[in-house]
Design an enzyme around this catalytic site. Structure first.
Site, PDB file in Angstrom:
ATOM      1  N   GLU A   1       5.903  -7.501  -3.845  1.00  0.00           N
ATOM      2  CA  GLU A   1       6.892  -6.434  -3.737  1.00  0.00           C
ATOM      3  C   GLU A   1       6.326  -5.145  -4.326  1.00  0.00           C
ATOM      4  O   GLU A   1       5.267  -5.145  -4.961  1.00  0.00           O
ATOM      5  CB  GLU A   1       8.199  -6.835  -4.446  1.00  0.00           C
ATOM      6  CG  GLU A   1       8.871  -8.041  -3.801  1.00  0.00           C
ATOM      7  CD  GLU A   1      10.165  -8.434  -4.479  1.00  0.00           C
ATOM      8  OE1 GLU A   1      10.942  -9.160  -3.857  1.00  0.00           O
ATOM      9  OE2 GLU A   1      10.391  -8.025  -5.635  1.00  0.00           O
TER      10      GLU A   1
ATOM     11  N   HIS B   1      21.687   0.558  -7.897  1.00  0.00           N
ATOM     12  CA  HIS B   1      21.317  -0.850  -7.784  1.00  0.00           C
ATOM     13  C   HIS B   1      21.244  -1.583  -9.114  1.00  0.00           C
ATOM     14  O   HIS B   1      21.699  -2.719  -9.210  1.00  0.00           O
ATOM     15  CB  HIS B   1      19.955  -0.928  -7.080  1.00  0.00           C
ATOM     16  CG  HIS B   1      19.455  -2.323  -6.864  1.00  0.00           C
ATOM     17  ND1 HIS B   1      20.147  -3.238  -6.114  1.00  0.00           N
ATOM     18  CD2 HIS B   1      18.328  -2.950  -7.300  1.00  0.00           C
ATOM     19  CE1 HIS B   1      19.469  -4.381  -6.081  1.00  0.00           C
ATOM     20  NE2 HIS B   1      18.381  -4.238  -6.801  1.00  0.00           N
TER      21      HIS B   1
ATOM     22  N   ARG C   1      12.922  -0.390 -13.621  1.00  0.00           N
ATOM     23  CA  ARG C   1      12.665  -1.835 -13.550  1.00  0.00           C
ATOM     24  C   ARG C   1      11.692  -2.171 -12.429  1.00  0.00           C
ATOM     25  O   ARG C   1      11.864  -1.734 -11.289  1.00  0.00           O
ATOM     26  CB  ARG C   1      13.987  -2.581 -13.316  1.00  0.00           C
ATOM     27  CG  ARG C   1      13.798  -4.099 -13.144  1.00  0.00           C
ATOM     28  CD  ARG C   1      15.128  -4.786 -12.993  1.00  0.00           C
ATOM     29  NE  ARG C   1      15.784  -4.478 -11.748  1.00  0.00           N
ATOM     30  CZ  ARG C   1      15.598  -5.142 -10.599  1.00  0.00           C
ATOM     31  NH1 ARG C   1      14.736  -6.132 -10.547  1.00  0.00           N
ATOM     32  NH2 ARG C   1      16.277  -4.811  -9.518  1.00  0.00           N
TER      33      ARG C   1
ATOM     34  N   HIS D   1      18.282   1.639  -5.549  1.00  0.00           N
ATOM     35  CA  HIS D   1      17.447   0.884  -4.611  1.00  0.00           C
ATOM     36  C   HIS D   1      17.215   1.748  -3.382  1.00  0.00           C
ATOM     37  O   HIS D   1      18.153   2.336  -2.837  1.00  0.00           O
ATOM     38  CB  HIS D   1      18.110  -0.433  -4.207  1.00  0.00           C
ATOM     39  CG  HIS D   1      17.150  -1.402  -3.608  1.00  0.00           C
ATOM     40  ND1 HIS D   1      16.637  -1.244  -2.344  1.00  0.00           N
ATOM     41  CD2 HIS D   1      16.594  -2.535  -4.103  1.00  0.00           C
ATOM     42  CE1 HIS D   1      15.812  -2.239  -2.083  1.00  0.00           C
ATOM     43  NE2 HIS D   1      15.766  -3.037  -3.137  1.00  0.00           N
TER      44      HIS D   1
ATOM     45  N   ARG E   1      10.247   1.784  -7.087  1.00  0.00           N
ATOM     46  CA  ARG E   1      11.516   2.131  -6.456  1.00  0.00           C
ATOM     47  C   ARG E   1      11.938   3.574  -6.698  1.00  0.00           C
ATOM     48  O   ARG E   1      12.510   4.208  -5.814  1.00  0.00           O
ATOM     49  CB  ARG E   1      12.612   1.171  -6.951  1.00  0.00           C
ATOM     50  CG  ARG E   1      12.467  -0.218  -6.389  1.00  0.00           C
ATOM     51  CD  ARG E   1      13.486  -1.163  -6.991  1.00  0.00           C
ATOM     52  NE  ARG E   1      13.407  -2.472  -6.353  1.00  0.00           N
ATOM     53  CZ  ARG E   1      14.118  -3.527  -6.734  1.00  0.00           C
ATOM     54  NH1 ARG E   1      14.948  -3.404  -7.759  1.00  0.00           N
ATOM     55  NH2 ARG E   1      14.005  -4.681  -6.116  1.00  0.00           N
TER      56      ARG E   1
END
Length: 528
Positions: free
Chosen positions: A113, A346, A381, A236, A285
């Site tokens: 990811e 998110h 994060r 997000h 992100r």
């Protein structure tokens, strides 16, 4: 009104709460409180997976470095090491409970990811959260010492200070609204664990379930706990944009497996992430969300498009069956056409400050999961570190709780139920909820300015006065309690954002576009 007594009271039935409960229930009577059903909450919605160093080419050092880079240098090194090194054992524990992670050639399949330098994401197709949650709930159902209370909402914590008892402050339990009985009950416990999740519903657009109203953060603050890094709200980058759906997430793994972000066809379908960052779609992100926000505002468009169709139907079906099926229900064939997406609130990277054991500033009160600030997430994060953090800190909290010696609690008073019900109350609550979420989206979103933050602070002050009046005069219900908590969390977010005079990670300020040379957390201490 009922008076319940347990060894440990856990507020929240997600991964953090259930993991704590299962560890404690071997020797304790445990109550698990959930304000809707046991299946609601953010844990079951997680699609991507759980990060863990399991591949031969990977290492703890690489995972920690990736976490620190994504966190813009603000991750606490000790907390990061604690979680990363605990990851393989956390995966093994979940597998022992029956979680069926995706395998390939007899070994766990590891995907990649954004922000990760290696393939290290353990997953169950594209519905990891649901697989984990269902396995834990099945085990909970087989555990007699765990008592699960659905449709029960946290009102406030009960502390020795609240009762004017002598000696050091201690948490003694909580007042809990039993919605079915329309009464507030006392839950007495030697230890209380806040595992209520994040606060995404403070924003108009969110990938979170409706339960994500910051309850644990708000009640802990009111009880006297410090909170930290509340300005870092992760947006997000890819939430499905569709009039019939408000919060369906398009997993990070779609980009990890080659998905490309493009402008609409009428603008040429240009793949724009390369214009913003050399890592393109695999950038962290915050970078991707700001890039999408920039392109949407620059072109005056409602969404951008995420295209995975070039990978072919068989690949898409194997890796993203649930996303493909949900989009197909809405008339979008992701094997042939791109997915319309927008950023949405998110994840709450800050929260209640806890130590290595999940202990807060108040003895007897613990917290785990998204409710907390452990120091792991820093200013942003890293994908798939959140479910991991839940398990590691839940087990640490359970171990510490079991090591403590407790005396008998004093008699806890019943809730004051002398309030009245007002017919107009719900209308005003609904209006205030909508106003709060809209101005938080407009003024405290992906890109911030001091003027916008000050406008938000002014609105929050007015709302707090009105909500305090409601809370003092009228019978409580879930909507009022959630609104009260959301406004408190909004205040903490804005206070924190105004204190950070730089741009770092998820906090981007036009007034302070540079990043300061030294990374420091934003710590707020409640007034005495």
């Amino acid at each position: 009104m009922a008076h319940h007594t347990f060894d440990t009271l856990i507020i929240g039935s997600g991964l953090a709460g259930l993991s704590t409960a299962l560890e404690l229930a071997k020797t304790q009577r445990v109550a698990v409180i959930t304000k809707r059903t046991r299946h609601d909450g953010a844990s079951g919605w997680a699609q991507g997976g759980i990060a863990a160093v399991l591949g031969d080419a990977d290492s703890f050092e690489q995972h920690m470095e990736d976490t620190q880079i994504a966190g813009a240098g603000l991750c606490d090194p000790h907390a990061t090491e604690l979680v990363v090194q605990g990851a393989p054992a956390a995966i093994a524990w979940l597998r022992s409970l029956g979680v069926a992670f995706t395998e390939e050639a007899g070994a766990l399949h590891l995907t990649r990811e954004g922000g990760h330098s290696q393939r290290r994401i353990v997953h169950a197709a594209d519905a990891t959260g649901a697989a984990v949650q269902n396995a834990l709930l099945a085990r909970v159902a087989q555990t007699p010492n765990i008592h699960l209370f659905e449709h029960h909402t946290l009102v406030d914590l009960i502390t020795s200070q609240r009762l004017d008892l002598p000696g050091p402050k201690r948490c003694l339990g909580a007042y809990i609204l039993d919605e079915d009985a329309s009464q507030v009950d006392v839950f007495e416990a030697n230890a209380t664990v806040l595992a209520t999740g994040g606060a995404g519903k403070v924003y108009l657009y969110s990938t979170n379930p409706d339960t994500a109203t910051g309850d644990g953060i708000a009640v802990a603050w009111r009880a006297g706990c410090r909170v930290a890094n509340m300005e870092f709200i992760q947006f997000h980058p890819t939430c499905l944009y569709h009039p019939k759906v408000k919060n369906f997430l398009i997993s990070e793994a779609v980009r990890g497996e080659g998905g490309q972000l493009r402008l609409p066809a009428h603008l040429g379908g240009h793949r724009f992430m390369l214009d913003h960052d050399p890592r393109a779609e695999l950038a962290p992100r915050d970078v991707v969300a700001r890039a999408i926000d920039f392109e949407m505002k620059r072109h005056g468009i409602d969404c951008v498009y995420l295209d995975i169709s070039h990978q072919g139907p068989a690949f898409v079906e194997e890796h993203f069956p649930n996303i493909r099926a949900r989009c197909a229900e809405l008339g979008i064939d992701i094997t042939r056409e791109p997915i319309p997406v927008v950023p949405a609130a998110h994840y709450t990277c800050g929260g209640v400050m806890v130590d290595d054991h999940g202990a807060t500033d108040i003895p007897g009160l613990y917290a785990a999961g998204e409710t907390t600030y452990t120091g792991l997430h820093g200013a942003n994060r890293l994908a798939s570190n959140s479910l991991l953090e839940c398990v590691v800190y839940a087990q640490a909290a359970a171990k510490h709780i079991l090591s403590q010696q407790h005396g008998r609690s004093p008699a806890l008073p019943a809730w004051d139920d002398s309030r009245v019900t007002d017919a107009d109350e719900q209308v005003v609550i609904s209006h205030n909820w909508d106003e709060l979420r809209r101005f938080m989206w407009d003024y405290v979103g992906i890109v911030r300015t001091n003027k916008r933050l000050e406008r938000a602070a002014h609105r929050i002050t007015l709302l707090q006065r009105e909500i305090h009046e409601f809370y003092a005069q009228f019978q409580v219900n879930r909507d009022l309690l959630e609104l009260r908590n959301l406004v408190q969390v909004a205040d903490l977010i804005v206070m924190s954002a105004l204190m950070r005079q730089e741009s770092r990670g998820l906090h981007y300020s036009r007034d302070y576009p540079d990043t300061l040379p030294v990374a420091k957390p934003t710590i707020l201490t409640p007034p005495r």
